[in-house]
Design a protein around this motif. Structure first.
Motif, PDB file in Angstrom:
ATOM      1  N   ILE A 261      14.275 -22.309 -17.128  1.00  0.00           N
ATOM      2  CA  ILE A 261      13.206 -22.590 -18.088  1.00  0.00           C
ATOM      3  C   ILE A 261      13.718 -22.406 -19.515  1.00  0.00           C
ATOM      4  CG2 ILE A 261      11.011 -21.724 -19.018  1.00  0.00           C
ATOM      5  CD1 ILE A 261      10.180 -21.197 -16.058  1.00  0.00           C
ATOM      6  N   VAL A 262      14.405 -21.303 -19.733  1.00  0.00           N
ATOM      7  CA  VAL A 262      14.921 -21.018 -21.077  1.00  0.00           C
ATOM      8  C   VAL A 262      15.932 -22.087 -21.495  1.00  0.00           C
ATOM      9  CG1 VAL A 262      16.285 -19.386 -22.438  1.00  0.00           C
ATOM     10  CG2 VAL A 262      14.471 -18.547 -20.936  1.00  0.00           C
ATOM     11  N   LEU A 263      16.862 -22.414 -20.603  1.00  0.00           N
ATOM     12  CA  LEU A 263      17.913 -23.365 -20.969  1.00  0.00           C
ATOM     13  C   LEU A 263      17.405 -24.799 -21.030  1.00  0.00           C
ATOM     14  CD1 LEU A 263      20.940 -21.931 -18.959  1.00  0.00           C
ATOM     15  CD2 LEU A 263      20.553 -21.829 -21.423  1.00  0.00           C
ATOM     16  N   PHE A 264      16.661 -25.233 -20.029  1.00  0.00           N
ATOM     17  CA  PHE A 264      16.211 -26.623 -19.976  1.00  0.00           C
ATOM     18  C   PHE A 264      15.116 -26.881 -21.009  1.00  0.00           C
ATOM     19  CE2 PHE A 264      13.579 -30.102 -18.431  1.00  0.00           C
ATOM     20  CZ  PHE A 264      14.511 -31.069 -18.132  1.00  0.00           C
ATOM     21  N   SER A 265      13.982 -26.225 -20.824  1.00  0.00           N
ATOM     22  CA  SER A 265      12.852 -26.479 -21.727  1.00  0.00           C
ATOM     23  C   SER A 265      13.152 -25.977 -23.134  1.00  0.00           C
ATOM     24  CB  SER A 265      11.586 -25.816 -21.181  1.00  0.00           C
ATOM     25  OG  SER A 265      11.232 -26.398 -19.949  1.00  0.00           O
ATOM     26  N   GLY A 266      13.738 -24.792 -23.225  1.00  0.00           N
ATOM     27  CA  GLY A 266      14.060 -24.242 -24.539  1.00  0.00           C
ATOM     28  C   GLY A 266      14.976 -25.136 -25.347  1.00  0.00           C
TER      29      GLY A 266
ATOM     30  N   LEU B  26      15.353 -28.364 -25.039  1.00  0.00           N
ATOM     31  CA  LEU B  26      14.645 -29.592 -25.423  1.00  0.00           C
ATOM     32  C   LEU B  26      13.707 -29.338 -26.607  1.00  0.00           C
ATOM     33  CD1 LEU B  26      13.826 -31.214 -21.963  1.00  0.00           C
ATOM     34  CD2 LEU B  26      15.522 -31.955 -23.637  1.00  0.00           C
ATOM     35  N   TYR B  27      12.991 -28.220 -26.574  1.00  0.00           N
ATOM     36  CA  TYR B  27      12.111 -27.883 -27.708  1.00  0.00           C
ATOM     37  C   TYR B  27      12.925 -27.709 -28.985  1.00  0.00           C
ATOM     38  CZ  TYR B  27       8.491 -26.626 -24.228  1.00  0.00           C
ATOM     39  OH  TYR B  27       7.573 -26.629 -23.208  1.00  0.00           O
ATOM     40  N   LEU B  28      13.971 -26.912 -28.896  1.00  0.00           N
ATOM     41  CA  LEU B  28      14.779 -26.626 -30.094  1.00  0.00           C
ATOM     42  C   LEU B  28      15.501 -27.863 -30.603  1.00  0.00           C
ATOM     43  CD1 LEU B  28      16.256 -23.123 -29.212  1.00  0.00           C
ATOM     44  CD2 LEU B  28      14.561 -23.664 -30.969  1.00  0.00           C
ATOM     45  N   TYR B  29      16.009 -28.682 -29.692  1.00  0.00           N
ATOM     46  CA  TYR B  29      16.701 -29.894 -30.124  1.00  0.00           C
ATOM     47  C   TYR B  29      15.731 -30.832 -30.864  1.00  0.00           C
ATOM     48  CZ  TYR B  29      19.357 -34.191 -30.187  1.00  0.00           C
ATOM     49  OH  TYR B  29      19.992 -35.336 -30.601  1.00  0.00           O
ATOM     50  N   THR B  30      14.526 -30.956 -30.347  1.00  0.00           N
ATOM     51  CA  THR B  30      13.541 -31.822 -31.002  1.00  0.00           C
ATOM     52  C   THR B  30      13.189 -31.294 -32.389  1.00  0.00           C
ATOM     53  OG1 THR B  30      12.642 -32.461 -28.851  1.00  0.00           O
ATOM     54  CG2 THR B  30      11.253 -32.877 -30.759  1.00  0.00           C
ATOM     55  N   ALA B  31      13.154 -29.993 -32.532  1.00  0.00           N
ATOM     56  CA  ALA B  31      12.795 -29.384 -33.820  1.00  0.00           C
ATOM     57  C   ALA B  31      13.948 -29.402 -34.823  1.00  0.00           C
ATOM     58  CB  ALA B  31      12.324 -27.947 -33.608  1.00  0.00           C
TER      59      ALA B  31
ATOM     60  N   LEU C 166      22.853 -28.129 -28.636  1.00  0.00           N
ATOM     61  CA  LEU C 166      21.771 -27.792 -27.709  1.00  0.00           C
ATOM     62  C   LEU C 166      21.692 -28.743 -26.521  1.00  0.00           C
ATOM     63  CD1 LEU C 166      19.009 -26.865 -30.295  1.00  0.00           C
ATOM     64  CD2 LEU C 166      20.112 -25.301 -28.674  1.00  0.00           C
ATOM     65  N   VAL C 167      22.170 -29.975 -26.697  1.00  0.00           N
ATOM     66  CA  VAL C 167      22.075 -30.946 -25.599  1.00  0.00           C
ATOM     67  C   VAL C 167      22.929 -30.550 -24.391  1.00  0.00           C
ATOM     68  CG1 VAL C 167      21.522 -32.844 -27.170  1.00  0.00           C
ATOM     69  CG2 VAL C 167      23.885 -32.496 -26.463  1.00  0.00           C
ATOM     70  N   PHE C 168      23.868 -29.645 -24.586  1.00  0.00           N
ATOM     71  CA  PHE C 168      24.709 -29.213 -23.471  1.00  0.00           C
ATOM     72  C   PHE C 168      24.015 -28.183 -22.588  1.00  0.00           C
ATOM     73  CE2 PHE C 168      27.711 -30.618 -26.764  1.00  0.00           C
ATOM     74  CZ  PHE C 168      28.304 -31.665 -26.063  1.00  0.00           C
ATOM     75  N   PHE C 169      22.972 -27.544 -23.097  1.00  0.00           N
ATOM     76  CA  PHE C 169      22.253 -26.539 -22.314  1.00  0.00           C
ATOM     77  C   PHE C 169      21.229 -27.165 -21.369  1.00  0.00           C
ATOM     78  CE2 PHE C 169      23.706 -24.135 -26.017  1.00  0.00           C
ATOM     79  CZ  PHE C 169      24.323 -23.071 -25.385  1.00  0.00           C
ATOM     80  N   THR C 170      20.711 -28.328 -21.718  1.00  0.00           N
ATOM     81  CA  THR C 170      19.671 -28.968 -20.925  1.00  0.00           C
ATOM     82  C   THR C 170      20.138 -29.254 -19.488  1.00  0.00           C
ATOM     83  OG1 THR C 170      18.831 -29.949 -22.968  1.00  0.00           O
ATOM     84  CG2 THR C 170      17.966 -30.819 -20.898  1.00  0.00           C
ATOM     85  N   PRO C 171      21.290 -29.905 -19.271  1.00  0.00           N
ATOM     86  CA  PRO C 171      21.698 -30.164 -17.887  1.00  0.00           C
ATOM     87  C   PRO C 171      22.042 -28.889 -17.120  1.00  0.00           C
ATOM     88  CG  PRO C 171      23.343 -31.009 -19.428  1.00  0.00           C
ATOM     89  CD  PRO C 171      22.174 -30.557 -20.234  1.00  0.00           C
ATOM     90  N   ILE C 172      22.499 -27.860 -17.818  1.00  0.00           N
ATOM     91  CA  ILE C 172      22.762 -26.586 -17.136  1.00  0.00           C
ATOM     92  C   ILE C 172      21.439 -26.019 -16.621  1.00  0.00           C
ATOM     93  CG2 ILE C 172      23.559 -24.201 -17.428  1.00  0.00           C
ATOM     94  CD1 ILE C 172      25.543 -25.338 -19.568  1.00  0.00           C
ATOM     95  N   GLY C 173      20.409 -26.092 -17.452  1.00  0.00           N
ATOM     96  CA  GLY C 173      19.083 -25.654 -17.017  1.00  0.00           C
ATOM     97  C   GLY C 173      18.579 -26.474 -15.837  1.00  0.00           C
TER      98      GLY C 173
END
Length: 122
Positions: free
Chosen positions: A78-83, A85-90, A96-103
């Motif tokens: 949750i922290v890596l995937f959703s977090g 995506l939220y932070l990257y959009t902001a 940050l895009v490297f954390f999403t697939p790990i999540g």
């Protein structure tokens, strides 16, 4: 387990807030791709927050290591995937895009880990 319940409650509240904000407040401020990113993050967060709540209840009756591991995996996911995506959009901070697939991978591993419950009972 208390910390996990606190995380679960906060995560559920954040997922609902993010979903509502993307549907109303942010709808005029973000483009379609950004809105979809926020909605994806909120959806995955809410589904896995519900799963966490169910696992927390299950763990209280059957404190199995497999349940605890899936709780940890879902929390990190949750922290890596959703977090991310939220932070990257902001921020559009590219790393940050490297954390999403790990999540996303951690979500899958958490679910696959739960199959051990069924496999150990047969």
């Amino acid at each position: 387990m208390k910390k996990l319940w606190i995380f679960t409650g906060l995560s559920g509240a954040l997922a609902v807030a993010a979903g509502a904000m993307s549907a109303h407040l942010l709808a005029d401020m973000l483009n379609a791709k950004e809105l979809a990113r926020i909605q994806t993050a909120a959806t995955y967060q809410l589904y896995h927050t519900i799963a966490l709540a169910v696992l927390c209840v299950y763990y209280q009756f059957k404190p199995l290591p497999v349940i605890k591991l899936s709780c940890i995996l879902f929390t990190l996911a949750i922290v890596l995937f959703s977090g991310s995506l939220y932070l990257y959009t902001a921020t559009y901070y590219q790393p940050l895009v490297f954390f999403t697939p790990i999540g996303g991978l951690l979500f899958m591993v958490g679910w696959l880990n739960l199959t051990r419950l069924a496999m150990n009972k047969s």
